[in-house]
Scaffold this active site. Structure first.
Site, PDB file in Angstrom:
ATOM      1  N   ASP A   1       1.133  -0.581  -0.182  1.00  0.00           N
ATOM      2  CA  ASP A   1      -0.136   0.030  -0.414  1.00  0.00           C
ATOM      3  C   ASP A   1       0.500   1.271  -0.202  1.00  0.00           C
ATOM      4  OD1 ASP A   1       0.406  -0.652   2.810  1.00  0.00           O
ATOM      5  OD2 ASP A   1      -0.825   0.033   3.674  1.00  0.00           O
TER       6      ASP A   1
ATOM      7  N   ASP B   1       7.243   4.131   2.086  1.00  0.00           N
ATOM      8  CA  ASP B   1       7.671   4.932   2.553  1.00  0.00           C
ATOM      9  C   ASP B   1       9.486   5.052   3.037  1.00  0.00           C
ATOM     10  OD1 ASP B   1       7.625   3.316   5.174  1.00  0.00           O
ATOM     11  OD2 ASP B   1       6.073   4.629   5.939  1.00  0.00           O
TER      12      ASP B   1
ATOM     13  N   PHE C   1       1.031  11.352   7.606  1.00  0.00           N
ATOM     14  CA  PHE C   1       0.353   9.756   8.213  1.00  0.00           C
ATOM     15  C   PHE C   1      -0.885   9.916   8.002  1.00  0.00           C
ATOM     16  CE2 PHE C   1      -2.515   7.135  10.786  1.00  0.00           C
ATOM     17  CZ  PHE C   1      -1.448   5.687  10.271  1.00  0.00           C
TER      18      PHE C   1
END
Length: 161
Positions: free
Chosen positions: A107, A110, A159
Site C-alpha cells: 500500500d 515510505d 500519516f
C-alpha cells in the site's frame, strides 16, 4: 430538491489526499501497465499484509492474467504511527517463486526498509523477474535507496489511512 451533501470526512481525519474516484481510475491504469509489462504471462503476486490486501484485490480485478497469489506479513510499526526500526518478517512466502514473474504489491512505500527487505529475500529465491507496485509513495520518508517500478500516487510525508 436540495443538493446532495458530500460524505463527511471521519472526525479523526484532517483531509483527503486522494479521492476514491482518483484511486479507482489509477488502479485501472496500473492494470493496463501491468498488462503491457507481463503480456499474457502468469504472475506470482505477493501482497504485503494487511495494508495491501484491498489494493491487491482491486489491482488483480484489472488484469486477466493467470495469477498465483501469496501473502507476506511483516511488522515495523506495531500499534504506533512511526516505524520502530528494522522490519521483521512475521509470515513468509508459501509459494516457490523460482523462475516465476513476481510482483510485490504494497500500500505505501515510505522508508523503503520493508520493501527492500522483501525484495532482497525474493531475489535470493531466483525469480524470473521481480517488480514492485505500490499505491502510495512517500519519497520524503525514504531511509534506504529503494524505488517501486509501478506507483499509484506520490504523496507528501503525512500519516495516511
Amino acid at each position: 430538491m436540495p443538493a446532495k451533501k458530500a460524505p463527511a470526512i471521519h472526525p479523526d481525519l484532517e483531509s483527503v489526499l486522494v479521492t476514491n474516484a482518483r484511486i479507482h481510475s489509477r488502479v485501472r491504469s496500473l492494470g493496463r501497465e501491468l498488462k503491457k509489462v507481463y503480456g499474457d504471462e502468469e504472475i506470482t503476486v505477493v501482497s504485503i499484509m494487511n495494508g495491501a490486501l484491498i489494493f491487491t484485490a482491486d489491482l488483480l480485478r484489472e488484469i486477466d492474467n493467470t495469477v498465483r497469489l501469496d501473502c507476506i506479513r511483516t511488522t515495523s510499526y506495531g500499534s504506533a504511527t512511526e516505524s520502530h526500526g528494522t522490519p521483521k518478517l512475521v509470515h513468509g512466502l508459501t509459494l516457490d517463486v523460482t523462475d516465476r514473474h513476481v510482483l510485490v504489491v504494497d500500500d505505501i512505500l515510505d522508508t523503503g526498509k520493508t520493501l527492500s527487505l522483501i525484495a532482497s529475500m525474493i531475489r535470493g529465491m531466483r525469480p524470473a523477474s521481480l517488480r514492485v507496485c505500490v499505491l502510495l509513495d512517500k519519497k520524503g520518508r525514504r531511509l534506504v535507496p529503494f524505488e517501486a517500478e509501478l506507483v499509484g500516487f506520490q504523496i507528501p510525508d503525512k500519516f495516511v489511512v
